[in-house]
Design a protein around this motif. Structure first.
Motif, PDB file in Angstrom:
ATOM      1  N   VAL A  51     -71.421 -30.801 -59.439  1.00 30.74           N
ATOM      2  CA  VAL A  51     -70.654 -31.588 -58.477  1.00 30.74           C
ATOM      3  C   VAL A  51     -71.318 -31.463 -57.103  1.00 30.74           C
ATOM      4  N   LEU A  52     -71.427 -32.590 -56.407  1.00 31.99           N
ATOM      5  CA  LEU A  52     -71.967 -32.590 -55.053  1.00 31.99           C
ATOM      6  C   LEU A  52     -70.855 -32.292 -54.055  1.00 31.99           C
ATOM      7  N   ILE A  53     -71.234 -31.686 -52.935  1.00 32.31           N
ATOM      8  CA  ILE A  53     -70.278 -31.289 -51.902  1.00 32.31           C
ATOM      9  C   ILE A  53     -70.819 -31.719 -50.544  1.00 32.31           C
ATOM     10  N   ASP A  54     -69.939 -32.245 -49.721  1.00 34.24           N
ATOM     11  CA  ASP A  54     -70.296 -32.505 -48.325  1.00 34.24           C
ATOM     12  C   ASP A  54     -70.235 -31.173 -47.582  1.00 34.24           C
ATOM     13  N   PRO A  55     -71.395 -30.628 -47.155  1.00 36.48           N
ATOM     14  CA  PRO A  55     -71.393 -29.300 -46.533  1.00 36.48           C
ATOM     15  C   PRO A  55     -70.857 -29.279 -45.109  1.00 36.48           C
ATOM     16  N   GLU A  56     -70.634 -30.453 -44.549  1.00 37.74           N
ATOM     17  CA  GLU A  56     -70.155 -30.562 -43.162  1.00 37.74           C
ATOM     18  C   GLU A  56     -71.059 -29.799 -42.183  1.00 37.74           C
ATOM     19  N   GLU A  57     -72.341 -29.877 -42.461  1.00 35.64           N
ATOM     20  CA  GLU A  57     -73.364 -29.331 -41.559  1.00 35.64           C
ATOM     21  C   GLU A  57     -74.667 -30.073 -41.830  1.00 35.64           C
ATOM     22  N   PRO A  58     -75.617 -30.024 -40.900  1.00 35.91           N
ATOM     23  CA  PRO A  58     -76.864 -30.778 -41.086  1.00 35.91           C
ATOM     24  C   PRO A  58     -77.701 -30.249 -42.255  1.00 35.91           C
ATOM     25  N   PHE A  59     -78.413 -31.157 -42.890  1.00 31.20           N
ATOM     26  CA  PHE A  59     -79.390 -30.784 -43.917  1.00 31.20           C
ATOM     27  C   PHE A  59     -80.724 -30.462 -43.255  1.00 31.20           C
ATOM     28  N   GLU A  60     -81.326 -29.363 -43.657  1.00 27.71           N
ATOM     29  CA  GLU A  60     -82.668 -29.018 -43.199  1.00 27.71           C
ATOM     30  C   GLU A  60     -83.692 -29.703 -44.110  1.00 27.71           C
ATOM     31  N   PRO A  61     -84.777 -30.242 -43.543  1.00 31.37           N
ATOM     32  CA  PRO A  61     -85.801 -30.893 -44.378  1.00 31.37           C
ATOM     33  C   PRO A  61     -86.320 -29.990 -45.497  1.00 31.37           C
ATOM     34  N   PHE A  62     -86.484 -28.691 -45.205  1.00 30.25           N
ATOM     35  CA  PHE A  62     -86.994 -27.764 -46.234  1.00 30.25           C
ATOM     36  C   PHE A  62     -86.081 -27.756 -47.449  1.00 30.25           C
ATOM     37  N   ASN A  63     -84.766 -27.676 -47.188  1.00 27.54           N
ATOM     38  CA  ASN A  63     -83.805 -27.619 -48.285  1.00 27.54           C
ATOM     39  C   ASN A  63     -83.807 -28.922 -49.080  1.00 27.54           C
ATOM     40  N   THR A  64     -83.812 -30.044 -48.369  1.00 23.57           N
ATOM     41  CA  THR A  64     -83.810 -31.343 -49.053  1.00 23.57           C
ATOM     42  C   THR A  64     -85.077 -31.521 -49.886  1.00 23.57           C
ATOM     43  N   ASP A  65     -86.213 -31.083 -49.358  1.00 19.68           N
ATOM     44  CA  ASP A  65     -87.465 -31.151 -50.128  1.00 19.68           C
ATOM     45  C   ASP A  65     -87.355 -30.339 -51.417  1.00 19.68           C
ATOM     46  N   LEU A  66     -86.619 -29.227 -51.351  1.00 20.21           N
ATOM     47  CA  LEU A  66     -86.489 -28.325 -52.499  1.00 20.21           C
ATOM     48  C   LEU A  66     -85.607 -28.932 -53.585  1.00 20.21           C
ATOM     49  N   HIS A  67     -84.413 -29.399 -53.198  1.00 20.49           N
ATOM     50  CA  HIS A  67     -83.454 -29.843 -54.218  1.00 20.49           C
ATOM     51  C   HIS A  67     -83.192 -31.345 -54.241  1.00 20.49           C
ATOM     52  N   GLY A  68     -83.728 -32.073 -53.255  1.00 20.50           N
ATOM     53  CA  GLY A  68     -83.585 -33.522 -53.265  1.00 20.50           C
ATOM     54  C   GLY A  68     -82.235 -34.039 -52.810  1.00 20.50           C
ATOM     55  N   ILE A  69     -81.386 -33.151 -52.286  1.00 18.07           N
ATOM     56  CA  ILE A  69     -80.054 -33.554 -51.825  1.00 18.07           C
ATOM     57  C   ILE A  69     -80.086 -33.719 -50.308  1.00 18.07           C
ATOM     58  N   SER A  70     -79.531 -34.832 -49.833  1.00  9.99           N
ATOM     59  CA  SER A  70     -79.532 -35.129 -48.395  1.00  9.99           C
ATOM     60  C   SER A  70     -78.137 -35.580 -47.979  1.00  9.99           C
ATOM     61  N   ALA A  71     -77.986 -35.860 -46.687  1.00 10.05           N
ATOM     62  CA  ALA A  71     -76.701 -36.376 -46.194  1.00 10.05           C
ATOM     63  C   ALA A  71     -76.314 -37.662 -46.915  1.00 10.05           C
ATOM     64  N   GLU A  72     -77.315 -38.500 -47.215  1.00 10.24           N
ATOM     65  CA  GLU A  72     -77.038 -39.746 -47.939  1.00 10.24           C
ATOM     66  C   GLU A  72     -76.540 -39.458 -49.358  1.00 10.24           C
ATOM     67  N   THR A  73     -77.129 -38.440 -49.992  1.00 11.42           N
ATOM     68  CA  THR A  73     -76.755 -38.098 -51.372  1.00 11.42           C
ATOM     69  C   THR A  73     -75.286 -37.700 -51.470  1.00 11.42           C
ATOM     70  N   VAL A  74     -74.804 -36.961 -50.467  1.00 13.04           N
ATOM     71  CA  VAL A  74     -73.438 -36.422 -50.541  1.00 13.04           C
ATOM     72  C   VAL A  74     -72.413 -37.311 -49.826  1.00 13.04           C
ATOM     73  N   ALA A  75     -72.832 -38.483 -49.368  1.00 11.42           N
ATOM     74  CA  ALA A  75     -71.894 -39.392 -48.698  1.00 11.42           C
ATOM     75  C   ALA A  75     -70.719 -39.691 -49.619  1.00 11.42           C
ATOM     76  N   GLY A  76     -69.520 -39.430 -49.140  1.00  7.79           N
ATOM     77  CA  GLY A  76     -68.324 -39.676 -49.948  1.00  7.79           C
ATOM     78  C   GLY A  76     -67.927 -38.527 -50.856  1.00  7.79           C
ATOM     79  N   ALA A  77     -68.743 -37.468 -50.920  1.00  6.43           N
ATOM     80  CA  ALA A  77     -68.406 -36.310 -51.756  1.00  6.43           C
ATOM     81  C   ALA A  77     -67.299 -35.492 -51.103  1.00  6.43           C
ATOM     82  N   GLY A  78     -66.613 -34.687 -51.906  1.00  7.19           N
ATOM     83  CA  GLY A  78     -65.553 -33.825 -51.390  1.00  7.19           C
ATOM     84  C   GLY A  78     -66.121 -32.670 -50.581  1.00  7.19           C
ATOM     85  N   THR A  79     -65.304 -32.095 -49.718  1.00  5.12           N
ATOM     86  CA  THR A  79     -65.707 -30.901 -48.979  1.00  5.12           C
ATOM     87  C   THR A  79     -65.468 -29.664 -49.850  1.00  5.12           C
TER      88      THR A  79
END
Length: 202
Positions: A51-79
């Protein structure tokens, strides 16, 4: 279903144990953006959920490069409180497996951030299980999932929470096979399982 075929609704238990993995968005350990679970039956059958979660904090490029999840990916996801609240009961009445202790720390941090209760489950670290089963890997790549993947010929997509949860569960089952003995504390708790089933019927 998602791109790796994980369940998006929780399967019916009880289970022998549940392996858990999280992915995080950025600088804080509690900024969880994905939870993956692998439900392992008494017979060793595995079902994965993520399940995806809106972390309510900015995504770091390093993390997104690692797992492919970004602010766009979690748009509309639960907190986190919403998602964790829906998982709380099933997690709290099963033994949990994590590869290292990061996942437990991340959940504890996220619970503290939102002022919600943390699960009180018993955790097993599959790194320690792997060290006992394959001591020869010490100094030869170690017991991280990437090296175990290579050594054991595991097939999974590293840094997807559902896939990594399945890998951690597989490491435990393979270690038990290698050592010829089951981890006795990883068993269905009949009393808790009954309570869980009983509540779900209300």
């Amino acid at each position: 279903m998602n791109k790796f075929g994980h369940l998006t609704t929780l399967p019916d238990g009880p289970f022998r144990f549940i392996a858990l993995d999280v992915e995080t968005a950025g600088k804080t350990v509690g900024g969880i953006c994905q939870i993956g679970l692998c439900f392992v039956s008494e017979s060793g059958d595995m079902q994965t959920y993520s399940v995806l979660i809106d972390p309510e904090e900015p995504f770091e490029p390093f993390n997104t490069d690692l797992h492919g999840i970004s602010a766009e990916t979690v748009a509309g996801a639960g907190t986190f409180p919403t998602v964790f609240g829906a998982l709380f009961e099933i997690l709290n009445c099963h033994s949990l497996v994590q590869h290292s202790t990061f996942d437990e720390k991340a959940l504890t941090s996220a619970c503290a951030r939102y002022g919600i209760p943390m699960i009180t489950s018993h955790w097993t670290n599959s790194v320690l299980v792997a060290r006992q089963a394959w001591p020869e890997l010490k100094g030869a790549g170690g017991h991280g999932l990437a090296n175990l993947k290579k050594h054991l010929g595991l097939k999974f997509h590293h840094h997807d929470a559902g896939e990594d949860a399945r890998a951690a569960a597989t490491v435990v089952l393979r270690a038990e096979d290698t050592q010829g003995t089951a981890l006795s504390h990883l068993k269905i708790n009949r009393q808790l399982a009954f309570q869980f089933e009983d509540r779900s019927r209300r």
